[in-house]
Design a protein around this motif. Structure first.
Motif, mmCIF file in Angstrom:
data_model
loop_
_atom_site.group_PDB
_atom_site.id
_atom_site.type_symbol
_atom_site.label_atom_id
_atom_site.label_comp_id
_atom_site.label_asym_id
_atom_site.label_seq_id
_atom_site.Cartn_x
_atom_site.Cartn_y
_atom_site.Cartn_z
ATOM 1 N N TYR A 95 0.830 -1.195 0.000
ATOM 2 C CA TYR A 95 0.000 0.000 0.000
ATOM 3 C C TYR A 95 0.875 1.259 0.000
ATOM 4 O O TYR A 95 1.849 1.351 0.756
ATOM 5 N N CYS A 96 0.492 2.204 -0.814
ATOM 6 C CA CYS A 96 1.088 3.528 -0.795
ATOM 7 C C CYS A 96 0.362 4.352 0.270
ATOM 8 O O CYS A 96 -0.842 4.183 0.481
ATOM 9 N N ALA A 97 1.083 5.226 0.939
ATOM 10 C CA ALA A 97 0.472 6.035 1.990
ATOM 11 C C ALA A 97 1.083 7.419 2.003
ATOM 12 O O ALA A 97 2.212 7.617 1.548
ATOM 13 N N ALA A 98 0.317 8.356 2.540
ATOM 14 C CA ALA A 98 0.801 9.733 2.605
ATOM 15 C C ALA A 98 0.404 10.373 3.924
ATOM 16 O O ALA A 98 -0.664 10.090 4.474
ATOM 17 N N ARG A 99 1.295 11.199 4.410
ATOM 18 C CA ARG A 99 1.048 11.925 5.644
ATOM 19 C C ARG A 99 1.344 13.390 5.372
ATOM 20 O O ARG A 99 2.380 13.724 4.794
ATOM 21 N N LEU A 100 0.470 14.256 5.808
ATOM 22 C CA LEU A 100 0.700 15.676 5.647
ATOM 23 C C LEU A 100 1.629 16.131 6.762
ATOM 24 O O LEU A 100 1.245 16.186 7.922
ATOM 25 N N GLY A 101 2.851 16.421 6.397
ATOM 26 C CA GLY A 101 3.824 16.813 7.400
ATOM 27 C C GLY A 101 5.007 15.873 7.417
ATOM 28 O O GLY A 101 5.145 14.987 6.574
ATOM 29 N N TYR A 102 5.862 16.060 8.403
ATOM 30 C CA TYR A 102 7.097 15.293 8.495
ATOM 31 C C TYR A 102 6.827 13.817 8.770
ATOM 32 O O TYR A 102 5.780 13.445 9.293
ATOM 33 N N CYS A 103 7.822 13.003 8.417
ATOM 34 C CA CYS A 103 7.741 11.584 8.722
ATOM 35 C C CYS A 103 7.978 11.383 10.222
ATOM 36 O O CYS A 103 8.913 11.940 10.795
ATOM 37 N N LEU A 104 7.133 10.572 10.824
ATOM 38 C CA LEU A 104 7.292 10.173 12.222
ATOM 39 C C LEU A 104 7.349 8.652 12.223
ATOM 40 O O LEU A 104 6.374 7.976 12.565
ATOM 41 N N SER A 105 8.477 8.128 11.761
ATOM 42 C CA SER A 105 8.603 6.698 11.543
ATOM 43 C C SER A 105 7.468 6.277 10.613
ATOM 44 O O SER A 105 7.238 6.894 9.598
ATOM 45 N N PHE A 106 6.737 5.240 10.956
ATOM 46 C CA PHE A 106 5.630 4.783 10.119
ATOM 47 C C PHE A 106 4.279 5.049 10.780
ATOM 48 O O PHE A 106 3.305 4.332 10.556
ATOM 49 N N LYS A 107 4.227 6.132 11.511
ATOM 50 C CA LYS A 107 2.999 6.433 12.240
ATOM 51 C C LYS A 107 2.228 7.589 11.614
ATOM 52 O O LYS A 107 2.778 8.416 10.903
ATOM 53 N N TYR A 108 0.961 7.638 11.905
ATOM 54 C CA TYR A 108 0.103 8.790 11.627
ATOM 55 C C TYR A 108 -0.024 9.133 10.152
ATOM 56 O O TYR A 108 -0.035 10.297 9.785
ATOM 57 N N PHE A 109 -0.118 8.121 9.308
ATOM 58 C CA PHE A 109 -0.374 8.397 7.900
ATOM 59 C C PHE A 109 -1.856 8.685 7.708
ATOM 60 O O PHE A 109 -2.721 8.054 8.307
ATOM 61 N N ASP A 110 -2.138 9.653 6.833
ATOM 62 C CA ASP A 110 -3.507 10.124 6.667
ATOM 63 C C ASP A 110 -4.247 9.404 5.534
ATOM 64 O O ASP A 110 -5.477 9.260 5.592
ATOM 65 N N TYR A 111 -3.531 9.017 4.502
ATOM 66 C CA TYR A 111 -4.185 8.456 3.315
ATOM 67 C C TYR A 111 -3.480 7.173 2.872
ATOM 68 O O TYR A 111 -2.254 7.056 2.972
ATOM 69 N N TYR A 112 -4.273 6.252 2.372
ATOM 70 C CA TYR A 112 -3.757 4.990 1.857
ATOM 71 C C TYR A 112 -4.396 4.683 0.504
ATOM 72 O O TYR A 112 -5.553 5.029 0.272
ATOM 73 N N GLY A 113 -3.626 4.028 -0.366
ATOM 74 C CA GLY A 113 -4.202 3.533 -1.604
ATOM 75 C C GLY A 113 -4.888 2.201 -1.382
ATOM 76 O O GLY A 113 -4.942 1.700 -0.244
ATOM 77 N N LEU A 114 -5.389 1.612 -2.452
ATOM 78 C CA LEU A 114 -6.108 0.339 -2.353
ATOM 79 C C LEU A 114 -5.167 -0.857 -2.370
ATOM 80 O O LEU A 114 -5.601 -1.972 -2.039
ATOM 81 N N GLY A 115 -3.929 -0.638 -2.761
ATOM 82 C CA GLY A 115 -2.951 -1.711 -2.703
ATOM 83 C C GLY A 115 -2.681 -2.383 -4.033
ATOM 84 O O GLY A 115 -3.501 -2.348 -4.957
ATOM 85 N N THR A 116 -1.508 -3.027 -4.098
ATOM 86 C CA THR A 116 -1.129 -3.807 -5.262
ATOM 87 C C THR A 116 -0.421 -5.059 -4.765
ATOM 88 O O THR A 116 0.376 -4.998 -3.822
ATOM 89 N N GLN A 117 -0.732 -6.198 -5.369
ATOM 90 C CA GLN A 117 -0.255 -7.485 -4.861
ATOM 91 C C GLN A 117 1.129 -7.829 -5.389
ATOM 92 O O GLN A 117 1.391 -7.736 -6.592
ATOM 93 N N VAL A 118 1.994 -8.240 -4.483
ATOM 94 C CA VAL A 118 3.313 -8.753 -4.836
ATOM 95 C C VAL A 118 3.408 -10.187 -4.342
ATOM 96 O O VAL A 118 3.184 -10.454 -3.159
ATOM 97 N N THR A 119 3.714 -11.092 -5.254
ATOM 98 C CA THR A 119 3.850 -12.501 -4.895
ATOM 99 C C THR A 119 5.222 -12.989 -5.331
ATOM 100 O O THR A 119 5.608 -12.824 -6.487
ATOM 101 N N VAL A 120 5.937 -13.588 -4.384
ATOM 102 C CA VAL A 120 7.263 -14.126 -4.675
ATOM 103 C C VAL A 120 7.187 -15.645 -4.528
ATOM 104 O O VAL A 120 6.949 -16.165 -3.446
ATOM 105 N N SER A 121 7.341 -16.330 -5.647
ATOM 106 C CA SER A 121 7.213 -17.782 -5.618
ATOM 107 C C SER A 121 7.943 -18.404 -6.787
ATOM 108 O O SER A 121 7.949 -17.801 -7.873
#
Length: 121
Positions: A95-121
């Protein structure tokens, strides 16, 4: 309104590479945090990589450090994730995500996409 649309879904063999992209619309990210998360079946979502747009400061989860590279294309308001030396443990919905403002590790993201599947096999 803000939209994040991921692309680059694929099936790859172990040791292979894949590049994910995320197109952002509705907002121009500048000095904001954008990132990638992933969620494997029956596991919690985890942060993978993040970048402070415009500054280029990056953050990576220990599990992918040295294998994945996050980058931005400011002109196109697009985020990328280059994934190398993939293994089965990397199989997940990304999933792609966005946060308005500085990065605070991986916390407090405001928006997410619907996702894209990755399969390793």
């Amino acid at each position: 309104h803000v939209q994040l649309v991921e692309s680059g879904e694929g099936l790859v063999q172990p040791g292979g590479s894949l590049r994910l992209s995320c197109a952002a619309s509705g907002y121009t990210y500048s000095s904001d945090c954008m990132g990638w998360f992933r969620q494997a079946p029956e596991k919690e979502r985890e942060g993978v990589a993040a970048i402070l747009t415009g500054a280029g400061s990056t953050y990576y989860a220990d599990s992918i450090k040295g294998r994945f590279i996050i980058s931005e294309d400011n002109d196109k308001n697009t985020l990328h994730l280059q994934m190398n030396n993939l293994n089965a443990e990397d199989t997940a919905m990304y999933y792609c995500a966005a946060r308005l403002g500085y990065c605070l590790s991986f916390k407090y993201f405001d928006y997410y996409g619907l996702g894209t599947q990755v399969t390793v096999s």
